[in-house]
Write a protein that holds these residues in place. Structure first.
Motif, PDB file in Angstrom:
ATOM      1  N   VAL A  31       0.646  -0.979   0.195  1.00 35.01           N
ATOM      2  CA  VAL A  31      -0.264   0.119   0.139  1.00 35.01           C
ATOM      3  C   VAL A  31       0.842   1.573   0.143  1.00 35.01           C
ATOM      4  N   TYR A  32       0.186   2.127  -1.028  1.00 37.71           N
ATOM      5  CA  TYR A  32       1.277   3.608  -0.643  1.00 37.71           C
ATOM      6  C   TYR A  32       0.708   4.122   0.382  1.00 37.71           C
ATOM      7  N   HIS A  33       1.336   4.947   1.023  1.00 39.58           N
ATOM      8  CA  HIS A  33       1.564   5.744   1.717  1.00 39.58           C
ATOM      9  C   HIS A  33       1.587   7.482   2.407  1.00 39.58           C
ATOM     10  N   VAL A  34       0.700   7.844   2.177  1.00 38.47           N
ATOM     11  CA  VAL A  34       0.626   9.890   2.029  1.00 38.47           C
ATOM     12  C   VAL A  34       0.765  10.002   3.159  1.00 38.47           C
ATOM     13  N   PHE A  35       1.300  10.592   4.224  1.00 43.36           N
ATOM     14  CA  PHE A  35       0.651  11.464   5.249  1.00 43.36           C
ATOM     15  C   PHE A  35       2.086  12.859   4.379  1.00 43.36           C
ATOM     16  N   PHE A  36       0.612  13.948   5.687  1.00 42.16           N
ATOM     17  CA  PHE A  36       0.884  15.535   5.137  1.00 42.16           C
ATOM     18  C   PHE A  36       0.719  16.655   6.430  1.00 42.16           C
ATOM     19  N   GLN A  37       1.453  17.776   6.570  1.00 41.71           N
ATOM     20  CA  GLN A  37       1.005  18.393   6.856  1.00 41.71           C
ATOM     21  C   GLN A  37      -0.538  19.239   7.291  1.00 41.71           C
ATOM     22  N   TYR A  38      -1.555  19.027   8.075  1.00 43.93           N
ATOM     23  CA  TYR A  38      -3.040  18.714   8.147  1.00 43.93           C
ATOM     24  C   TYR A  38      -3.536  19.270   9.703  1.00 43.93           C
ATOM     25  N   SER A  39      -4.268  20.677   9.616  1.00 37.97           N
ATOM     26  CA  SER A  39      -4.648  21.492   9.811  1.00 37.97           C
ATOM     27  C   SER A  39      -6.500  20.954   9.839  1.00 37.97           C
ATOM     28  N   PRO A  40      -7.263  20.466  10.255  1.00 36.09           N
ATOM     29  CA  PRO A  40      -8.747  20.390   9.935  1.00 36.09           C
ATOM     30  C   PRO A  40      -9.632  20.834  10.005  1.00 36.09           C
ATOM     31  N   THR A  41      -9.178  22.220  11.861  1.00 32.20           N
ATOM     32  CA  THR A  41      -9.953  23.516  11.480  1.00 32.20           C
ATOM     33  C   THR A  41      -9.881  24.224  10.970  1.00 32.20           C
ATOM     34  N   TRP A  42      -8.830  24.339  10.235  1.00 29.20           N
ATOM     35  CA  TRP A  42      -8.268  25.480   9.685  1.00 29.20           C
ATOM     36  C   TRP A  42      -9.682  26.474   8.433  1.00 29.20           C
TER      37      TRP A  42
END
Length: 474
Positions: A31-42
């Motif tokens: 499986v290809y995994h891509v994590f990323f910087q994330y601010s869901p409440t922006w």
């Protein structure tokens, strides 16, 4: 077009909120995994910054998994910042591979600090996973006191890899005299680390190096960095922060280097929106790069009014070594699975598609050539330059379909092939089989995509592209 129509069909973007640097890229247990910087409440002020997570089995269709790493420890109180993944063969309890994620925990202490030379903690943190989703308890393995005394409080973005039986880690840093540099650590087990050396430029090159990476292609190595403080360089387009790489001579290794020559620096992408790239090697042995289609500071916007999300990542790009020693980058071939029936451009130099998703392929270019999208976004070559230009731009104002973007130029001796990916509000340009790349966001208002070309070429087609994200953001 409303804001929802600017959502992507084959670029990773946040369901809601803010996205920036790609993190922890890997191909793990198929499986290809891509994590990323994330601010869901922006755009909520002081929205917490952690790691979002998306996965794919084919690099075309993606599934979102929400926040994977949230800032929970005191050592990451101001955010779980960027980092990387390392795969440890056979180290899981079932005898399979183990995923290790390394990242920087950011802490800004309350008080009257500059947060450069005082008032900030940069803590390196590690977590593990046997399935790519369930994470072990976090382990803090490095703090400010563990860095060389010449470092300021800005040390971050660990990139870990294994080479010649040794684990290595790169960290980007800013010294006490506001000069960018990289730290190299080594480890026998990937857990306990010892400083190996400091890598500096032969002359000052930015005040901070972010997102360092090591790239290896056909036996040659490259140091990828994002130097900050580059606005005075004519080739930076006035941007403070840029992303590029420095090649090493044949047979030279990054881990043996003490200095690098900034005169050899080449930008990864000459467009408006490209920063913080990260590479990984997949199970097929391909070196793949993904970058952030955004900038830390820029005189244009990526979130016009009405949007509940901001930014996206580039498509995965396969890297190869050019004949001149530089790096070529092209979209992964898997994206062709989204292509519909081609529409010829050479005979009819104007085509209209029902949606703003297309793959434009031009081959055998002879002489000056121009490709125009919606009559506004122009890609042209003549006189040794490839130009990306918004014809409706108002300099100094966030107006037009480019939301403040104006023009970018990169040197190109000749133009043989051109490929342009259009995905709603993202455009990526690749010239001469990826010898040059330019990425930009735009925000079209027409219902249909119009593609037109002027010039002589042997072959030019437009493929309508399907939606690999269908249902992802429902």
């Amino acid at each position: 077009m409303n804001a929802d129509c600017w959502r992507m069909g084959f670029h990773i973007m946040p369901p809601t909120g803010w996205l920036n640097d790609p993190n922890g890229l890997c191909h793990f247990r198929g499986v290809y995994h891509v994590f990323f910087q994330y601010s869901p409440t922006w755009p909520e002020p002081h929205a917490p910054r952690g790691w979002g997570h998306a996965t794919s089995c084919d690099l075309v269709t993606w599934e979102q998994h929400g926040m994977a790493i949230a800032p929970e420890l005191p050592e990451e109180a101001s955010g779980a910042y960027s980092g990387s993944a390392a795969i440890v063969p056979g180290a899981a309890s079932d005898g399979g591979d183990l995923m290790r994620l390394y990242y920087t925990g950011n802490v800004k202490l309350p008080g009257n600090y500059d947060y450069i030379h005082a008032g900030r903690e940069a803590n390196e943190i590690r977590v593990e996973s046997e399935d790519g989703f369930t994470l072990s308890p976090k382990q803090v393995f490095m703090r400010n006191a563990d860095y060389p005394s010449v470092c300021s409080c800005h040390v971050r973005d660990p990139k870990v890899w294994r080479q010649d039986g040794v684990w290595w880690m790169l960290l980007g840093a800013r010294d006490l005299f506001d000069k960018g540099m990289a730290l190299i650590y080594r480890s026998d087990d990937g857990l306990a680390w010892t400083l190996h050396r400091i890598v500096r430029p032969t002359e000052a090159f930015g005040f901070m190096w972010e997102c360092p990476d090591r790239v290896a292609l056909d036996g040659a190595e490259y140091l990828s960095i994002c130097p900050q403080g580059m606005a005075d360089h004519a080739w930076s387009g006035g941007l403070r922060d840029v992303a590029g790489y420095i090649p090493f001579a044949a047979g030279e290794r990054l881990v043996d280097a003490e200095t690098v020559d900034p005169d050899l620096f080449e930008r990864w992408d000459g467009g408006f929106d490209f920063y913080a790239p990260q590479t990984f090697v997949d199970n097929a042995g391909r070196t793949i790069l993904i970058g952030w289609m955004g900038m830390p500071e820029a005189p244009y916007t990526s979130a016009p009014a009405g949007m509940t999300w901001c930014h996206c990542l580039t498509v995965p790009r396969v890297l190869s070594r050019r004949a001149d020693g530089g790096i070529a980058q092209v979209p992964v071939p898997e994206l062709a699975e989204l292509r519909g029936e081609p529409v010829g451009l050479a005979a009819n130099p104007r085509s209209v598609l029902g949606e703003h998703r297309a793959d434009v392929v031009v081959e055998g270019v002879e002489g000056p050539f121009t490709l125009t999208l919606d009559g506004v976004l122009e890609v042209s070559w003549s006189g040794g330059e490839l130009v990306l230009r918004f014809l409706d731009a108002v300099p100094g104002a966030q107006q037009g379909l480019g939301a403040g973007r104006t023009e970018r130029r990169v040197p190109l001796e000749r133009l043989d092939t051109l490929r342009v990916l259009v995905d709603s509000s993202a455009v990526e340009v690749f010239a001469n089989d990826g010898a040059r790349a330019l990425a930009t966001r735009w925000f079209p208002v027409a219902e249909n995509l119009t593609v037109s070309c002027a010039g002589t070429c042997a072959h030019a087609v437009v493929y309508p592209m399907g939606d690999g994200m269908r249902g992802t953001y429902a």
